[in-house]
Design an enzyme around this catalytic site. Structure first.
Site, PDB file in Angstrom:
ATOM      1  N   HIS A 227       0.837  -1.203   0.000  1.00  0.00           N
ATOM      2  CA  HIS A 227       0.000   0.000   0.000  1.00  0.00           C
ATOM      3  C   HIS A 227       0.872   1.253   0.000  1.00  0.00           C
ATOM      4  CE1 HIS A 227      -3.283   2.716   1.495  1.00  0.00           C
ATOM      5  NE2 HIS A 227      -2.250   3.299   2.083  1.00  0.00           N
ATOM      6  N   GLU A 228       1.892   1.275   0.841  1.00  0.00           N
ATOM      7  CA  GLU A 228       2.761   2.452   0.905  1.00  0.00           C
ATOM      8  C   GLU A 228       3.538   2.642  -0.396  1.00  0.00           C
ATOM      9  OE1 GLU A 228       2.348   4.553   3.135  1.00  0.00           O
ATOM     10  OE2 GLU A 228       1.078   3.261   4.371  1.00  0.00           O
TER      11      GLU A 228
END
EC number: 3.4.24.-
Length: 309
Positions: free
Chosen positions: A134-135
Site C-alpha cells: 500500500h505504501e
C-alpha cells in the site's frame, strides 16, 4: 479520472490561497500569496521527506539488522518494490507502539517508507507485505508529493486566515477588498474549505493505494486483515505522541494515527476502515478466482478510486 480530480482540487486549493491574499491585500496581496505558495511548495518538494523522517525519529535499516522480523521486513519491501517496478526506497523503522506505516519522498527515486515497531510486532508477514505494498502504491502514484503540497497550502491558508482575523481591521474598509465582513468570512470559511479539499484528496488517494497495493502484493485479503487489526488496536491502544503534536501529517499514515478518529465524513483524513476492507474483500475474491499471480504492476496503473471498484 482520479488524477484529474486531484489536479482540480489542488488547483482549487491554490486559487483559494491566492484569493485569500487578495481579500487581505488586494492585487499586491494576491501577488505576494502566489509567490509564497510557489516558495513553500519548492521548499516542501526538496525537504518534506527529511523533515517527516526526522520528526518521527525514523531509523534506516537493512538486511544486516540483528532482528529477524526487521530483516524480513527489509527483504519484503525490496521484493515489493521490484514487483511494482520501483527503485529500492529508503527503508526505515520508527519506535512507536502504535501499529502504523507511511511513505514519503518527492518521487520514486527519493522515496522512503517507514513501519512502526508496533506494526512489525502485531502483524504476520503477509499482512506486513500488504501494508508496505500500500505504501509503495503511494510512491508509485506520487501521492507523497501531492499530499505534501496539499498540506503546505492548506496550512498557509489557515495562517493567512488567522492573520486576516487579527490584523485585517487595521485597514480602512474602502481599501480592503470585501470590507470587514469579507475579512471575517475569510477568517472563518477559508480554513474550513482548505481542510475539506485536503481531506477529499487524501481519502481518494487511500482507496487508490489500497487497490494498487493489493495488485502489487497479489493479496488484497492480507491488507484487509492488516487494516482490521491496526484499526482495532488504534481504538484502544497506544497514542502516537508525535502525530498528536503534528496532526498535519496524519494523512501520511495507512490508518489515521490521531486519537480523535471519526467516520468516513468530510472531516476525516482517511476513509472508514470498514469501507476499505469491504472493497479489498471484493478485490480479494476476484484475485482468488484468478490465482495469486504475484506479477509486476504496469507503470502508470490507474483505476477508480472508491470502494465501488
Amino acid at each position: 479520472m482520479n488524477h484529474l480530480k486531484t489536479f482540480i482540487l489542488l488547483a482549487g486549493l491554490t486559487a483559494l490561497f491566492v484569493g485569500a491574499g487578495y481579500m487581505i491585500g488586494g492585487p499586491t496581496g494576491m501577488l505576494v500569496a502566489l509567490v509564497l505558495a510557489v516558495g513553500m511548495n519548492l521548499f516542501s518538494y526538496w525537504n518534506a521527506d527529511k523533515i517527516v523522517l526526522r520528526m518521527y525519529g525514523a531509523v534506516e535499516v537493512d538486511a544486516s539488522h540483528p532482528e529477524p522480523r526487521v530483516r524480513a521486513y527489509v527483504a519484503d519491501v525490496e521484493d515489493l518494490a521490484r514487483r511494482a517496478g520501483l527503485p529500492r526506497p529508503r527503508i526505515t523503522v520508527i519506535d512507536s507502539q502504535q501499529p502504523n506505516a507511511f511513505a514519503t519522498g518527492r518521487d520514486p527515486d527519493h522515496a522512503a517508507v517507514a513501519a512502526s515497531t508496533g506494526l512489525l510486532g502485531l502483524l504476520d508477514r503477509d499482512e506486513i507485505r500488504g501494508v508496505m505494498a500500500h505504501e509503495l502504491a503511494h510512491v508509485k502514484n506520487r501521492d507523497t508529493l501531492t499530499m505534501t503540497v496539499t498540506a503546505t497550502i492548506a496550512g498557509a491558508i489557515s495562517a493567512l486566515a488567522n492573520f486576516a482575523f487579527f490584523f485585517g481591521g487595521s485597514r480602512d474598509d474602502d481599501e480592503r477588498p470585501g470590507g470587514l465582513v469579507g475579512t471575517i468570512a475569510l477568517a472563518i470559511l477559508a480554513p474550513i474549505a482548505a481542510m475539506l479539499v485536503q481531506m477529499a484528496i487524501s481519502r481518494s488517494r487511500e482507496y487508490e493505494a489500497d487497490r494498487i497495493g493489493a495488485q502489487i502484493a497479489g493479496d488484497g485479503l492480507a491488507l484487509a486483515r492488516a487494516l482490521e487489526k491496526i484499526e482495532a488496536y488504534a481504538r484502544g491502544g497506544a497514542v502516537n505522541v508525535e502525530a498528536e503534536r503534528n496532526p498535519a501529517t496524519a494523512h501520511l499514515f495507512i490508518i489515521n494515527p490521531l486519537s480523535g478518529r471519526g467516520r468516513d465524513s468530510l472531516f476525516s483524513t482517511h476513509p472508514a476502515t470498514r469501507n476499505r476492507v469491504e472493497a479489498l474483500l471484493r478485490l480479494g475474491v476476484s484475485q482468488a478466482t484468478r490465482g495469486r499471480s504475484g506479477t509486476a504492476v504496469p507503470t502508470g496503473a490507474t483505476g477508480k478510486s472508491g470502494p465501488w471498484g
